[in-house]
Scaffold this active site. Structure first.
Site, PDB file in Angstrom:
ATOM      1  N   LYS A 232       0.942  -1.475   0.298  1.00  6.37           N
ATOM      2  CA  LYS A 232      -0.155  -0.057  -0.011  1.00  6.37           C
ATOM      3  C   LYS A 232       0.871   1.498  -0.266  1.00  6.37           C
ATOM      4  O   LYS A 232       0.067   2.547  -0.602  1.00  6.37           O
ATOM      5  CB  LYS A 232      -1.128  -0.045   1.207  1.00  6.37           C
ATOM      6  CG  LYS A 232      -1.423  -1.107   0.911  1.00  6.37           C
ATOM      7  CD  LYS A 232      -3.024  -0.594   1.431  1.00  6.37           C
ATOM      8  CE  LYS A 232      -4.578  -1.345   0.963  1.00  6.37           C
ATOM      9  NZ  LYS A 232      -5.561  -1.589   2.140  1.00  6.37           N
TER      10      LYS A 232
ATOM     11  N   LYS B 231      -3.199 -10.661  -6.602  1.00 10.07           N
ATOM     12  CA  LYS B 231      -4.975 -10.795  -6.773  1.00 10.07           C
ATOM     13  C   LYS B 231      -6.049  -9.979  -6.978  1.00 10.07           C
ATOM     14  O   LYS B 231      -5.434  -8.951  -7.065  1.00 10.07           O
ATOM     15  CB  LYS B 231      -4.607 -11.185  -5.021  1.00 10.07           C
ATOM     16  CG  LYS B 231      -4.853 -10.353  -4.187  1.00 10.07           C
ATOM     17  CD  LYS B 231      -4.900  -9.824  -2.769  1.00 10.07           C
ATOM     18  CE  LYS B 231      -5.170  -8.750  -2.205  1.00 10.07           C
ATOM     19  NZ  LYS B 231      -5.656  -7.717  -0.927  1.00 10.07           N
TER      20      LYS B 231
ATOM     21  N   LYS C 285     -10.744  -4.885  -4.622  1.00 11.24           N
ATOM     22  CA  LYS C 285     -11.624  -4.296  -4.667  1.00 11.24           C
ATOM     23  C   LYS C 285     -10.702  -2.794  -5.244  1.00 11.24           C
ATOM     24  O   LYS C 285     -11.882  -2.259  -5.592  1.00 11.24           O
ATOM     25  CB  LYS C 285     -11.982  -3.213  -2.941  1.00 11.24           C
ATOM     26  CG  LYS C 285     -12.859  -4.492  -2.264  1.00 11.24           C
ATOM     27  CD  LYS C 285     -13.281  -3.681  -1.124  1.00 11.24           C
ATOM     28  CE  LYS C 285     -13.343  -4.720   0.340  1.00 11.24           C
ATOM     29  NZ  LYS C 285     -11.747  -4.655   1.261  1.00 11.24           N
TER      30      LYS C 285
HETATM   31  P1  TYM Z   1     -10.001  -6.732   2.696  1.00 10.59           P
HETATM   32  O1  TYM Z   1     -11.519  -5.847   3.280  1.00 10.59           O
HETATM   33  O2  TYM Z   1      -8.941  -6.691   2.424  1.00 10.59           O
HETATM   34  O3  TYM Z   1     -10.750  -8.468   2.777  1.00 10.59           O
HETATM   35  C1  TYM Z   1     -11.998  -9.049   3.231  1.00 10.59           C
HETATM   36  C2  TYM Z   1     -11.818 -10.480   3.059  1.00 10.59           C
HETATM   37  O4  TYM Z   1     -11.577 -10.856   1.848  1.00 10.59           O
HETATM   38  C3  TYM Z   1     -10.453 -11.681   1.721  1.00 10.59           C
HETATM   39  N1  TYM Z   1      -9.924 -11.402   0.608  1.00 10.59           N
HETATM   40  C4  TYM Z   1      -9.505 -12.445  -0.337  1.00 10.59           C
HETATM   41  N2  TYM Z   1      -9.783 -13.846  -0.562  1.00 10.59           N
HETATM   42  C5  TYM Z   1      -9.267 -14.322  -1.230  1.00 10.59           C
HETATM   43  N3  TYM Z   1      -8.367 -14.180  -2.886  1.00 10.59           N
HETATM   44  C6  TYM Z   1      -8.906 -12.785  -2.853  1.00 10.59           C
HETATM   45  N4  TYM Z   1      -8.636 -12.148  -3.826  1.00 10.59           N
HETATM   46  C7  TYM Z   1      -9.217 -11.958  -1.637  1.00 10.59           C
HETATM   47  N5  TYM Z   1      -8.867 -10.219  -1.309  1.00 10.59           N
HETATM   48  C8  TYM Z   1      -9.784  -9.827  -0.334  1.00 10.59           C
HETATM   49  C9  TYM Z   1      -9.349 -11.037   2.603  1.00 10.59           C
HETATM   50  O5  TYM Z   1      -7.919 -11.895   2.691  1.00 10.59           O
HETATM   51  C10 TYM Z   1     -10.355 -10.682   4.146  1.00 10.59           C
HETATM   52  O6  TYM Z   1     -10.743 -12.304   4.445  1.00 10.59           O
HETATM   53  N6  TYM Z   1      -7.567  -6.062   6.925  1.00 10.59           N
HETATM   54  C11 TYM Z   1      -8.644  -6.418   6.536  1.00 10.59           C
HETATM   55  C12 TYM Z   1      -9.947  -6.079   7.158  1.00 10.59           C
HETATM   56  C13 TYM Z   1     -10.076  -6.644   8.820  1.00 10.59           C
HETATM   57  C14 TYM Z   1      -9.758  -7.395   9.465  1.00 10.59           C
HETATM   58  C15 TYM Z   1      -9.953  -7.443  10.852  1.00 10.59           C
HETATM   59  C16 TYM Z   1      -9.831  -8.557   9.291  1.00 10.59           C
HETATM   60  C17 TYM Z   1      -9.872  -5.414   9.969  1.00 10.59           C
HETATM   61  N7  TYM Z   1     -10.382  -6.264  11.238  1.00 10.59           N
HETATM   62  C18 TYM Z   1     -10.010  -8.868  11.509  1.00 10.59           C
HETATM   63  C19 TYM Z   1      -9.910  -9.841   9.955  1.00 10.59           C
HETATM   64  C20 TYM Z   1     -10.364  -9.831  11.330  1.00 10.59           C
HETATM   65  C21 TYM Z   1      -8.178  -6.820   5.078  1.00 10.59           C
HETATM   66  O7  TYM Z   1      -8.152  -5.634   4.704  1.00 10.59           O
HETATM   67  O8  TYM Z   1      -9.521  -7.178   4.485  1.00 10.59           O
END
Ligand code: TYM
Length: 347
Positions: free
Chosen positions: A127, A209, A212
């Protein structure tokens, strides 16, 4: 909250805790859906866990955004959770920013998280490369806030995609360090990652990957895409010069499509290869588009319904925040005591 319902919350506490969040930093993608949300729903419906699922809206502030877009994405994210099958009667559903204990524990954990370990985080490196003009302190300390999200609830399992594994591991390291200094305070969480769907790749560049925040709309499938858009994007998906629908080295595009088809249909990758034996990439891409469109359609329709009823979304998240904060405050009080702060007397 009445004493009776507080007691009920305590009784339910005996089950293991599953917790996960998603950032409202764009429309939720097929990657989020297959990597995380489907598992959240399965865990919820197993009935074996107390589940907490939330929008990580505070985390979304680490990159520049339009306030009106963010607000809409928060609502849309909440609508998506419900549309995908998260049931507020079975899970605690809330917005991170509505439970003030997250920011408070986040600060305390900042003081138990090392500069060196934060510098090694892959997401921070990625990032900060992408947002070179805005490498802010929040982006750097993001993992400590995420650790607070997890540790506040004495979480056992964190269902996430592969990319979040490192963040769950640092939460565990921070918990271990804190427990080592003050005695057992936090439960040690474990990531819960399933094989299929753990890492869905971009349709335009299958070495990256699906994300979003990708500015190329053809790279990602979102839960708000129409059937036509989904089918078109799959038709355009980057593959290779071969023709056989088989997993293999150097075939990132086809591997990704096989994974997606397998995750959506529940068939093993071998079954998918057999199903498309003798057929070319064109037929396979169309079939992928169709199964994904069939899966997304009812979700998209439900999202639209929920988005037309924001009062309901407000009500769900308010109830969820109230329930979550009972657990959160209990852990925060414990932490205050351990570190030597004065615990505020609650009425
Ligand atoms: P975020 O918002 O990037 O993604 C949400 C969830 O989706 C999964 N994910 C994917 N899985 C498979 N293939 C992909 N291309 C892909 N892109 C995203 C992520 O692994 C995630 O499970 N830091 C976290 C948000 C967060 C969080 C937490 C998660 C904040 N606090 C506490 C768990 C527990 C994040 O940015 O996820």
């Amino acid at each position: 909250m009445s004493e009776l319902s507080q007691n009920n919350e305590v009784k339910k506490e005996k089950k293991k805790i599953s917790l996960s969040f998603i950032q409202p930093s764009g429309s939720i993608t097929l990657g989020n859906y297959l990597g995380a949300l489907t598992n959240w729903v399965t865990i919820q419906n197993s009935g074996d866990f107390n589940c907490l699922y939330a929008m990580a809206d505070l985390h979304a502030l680490t990159v520049r955004h339009e306030p009106a877009d963010l607000r809409k994405q928060i609502y849309q994210g909440l609508a998506t959770l419900l549309a995908c099958g998260i049931d507020p009667e079975k899970s605690i559903v809330f917005l991170q920013s509505h439970v003030h204990q997250h920011a408070e524990l986040g600060w305390i954990l900042d003081c138990y998280t090392m500069f060196g370990e934060l510098s090694r985080m892959t997401q921070f490196k990625d990032k900060s490369a992408k947002n070179a003009d805005n490498i802010n302190a929040g982006l750097f300390t993001y993992p400590a806030l995420m650790a607070a999200d997890i540790l506040l609830y004495q979480t056992d399992f964190v269902p996430v995609g592969q990319d979040q594994k490192q963040h769950v591991e640092i939460a565990r390291d921070i918990a271990n360090r804190f427990n080592g200094i003050y005695g057992k305070t936090f439960n040690l969480p474990e990531p819960y990652i399933t094989k299929s769907g753990a890492r869905i790749m971009s349709l335009a560049d299958p070495t990256k990957k699906m994300s979003k925040s990708d500015s190329n709309v053809n790279a990602i499938i979102t839960v708000t895409d129409t059937d036509n858009e989904i089918i078109k994007k799959f038709k355009r998906a980057v593959t290779d010069s071969g023709s056989e629908v088989r997993m293999g080295e150097g075939k990132d595009g086809v591997n990704n499509l096989i994974n997606i088809y397998s995750a959506v249909t529940g068939k093993s990758t071998e079954e998918v290869e057999r199903e498309f034996e003798g057929k070319g990439y064109g037929d396979f891409k169309l079939a992928c588009g169709e199964v994904v469109a069939d899966r997304i359609r009812p979700i998209r329709e439900k999202i639209n319904d929920y988005m037309n009823n924001r009062d309901y979304l407000d009500q769900i998240s308010a109830v969820g925040a109230e329930r979550a904060s009972i657990f959160a405050q209990r852990t925060l009080d414990k932490v205050y005591k351990k570190v030597g702060l004065v615990v505020k007397k609650h009425n």
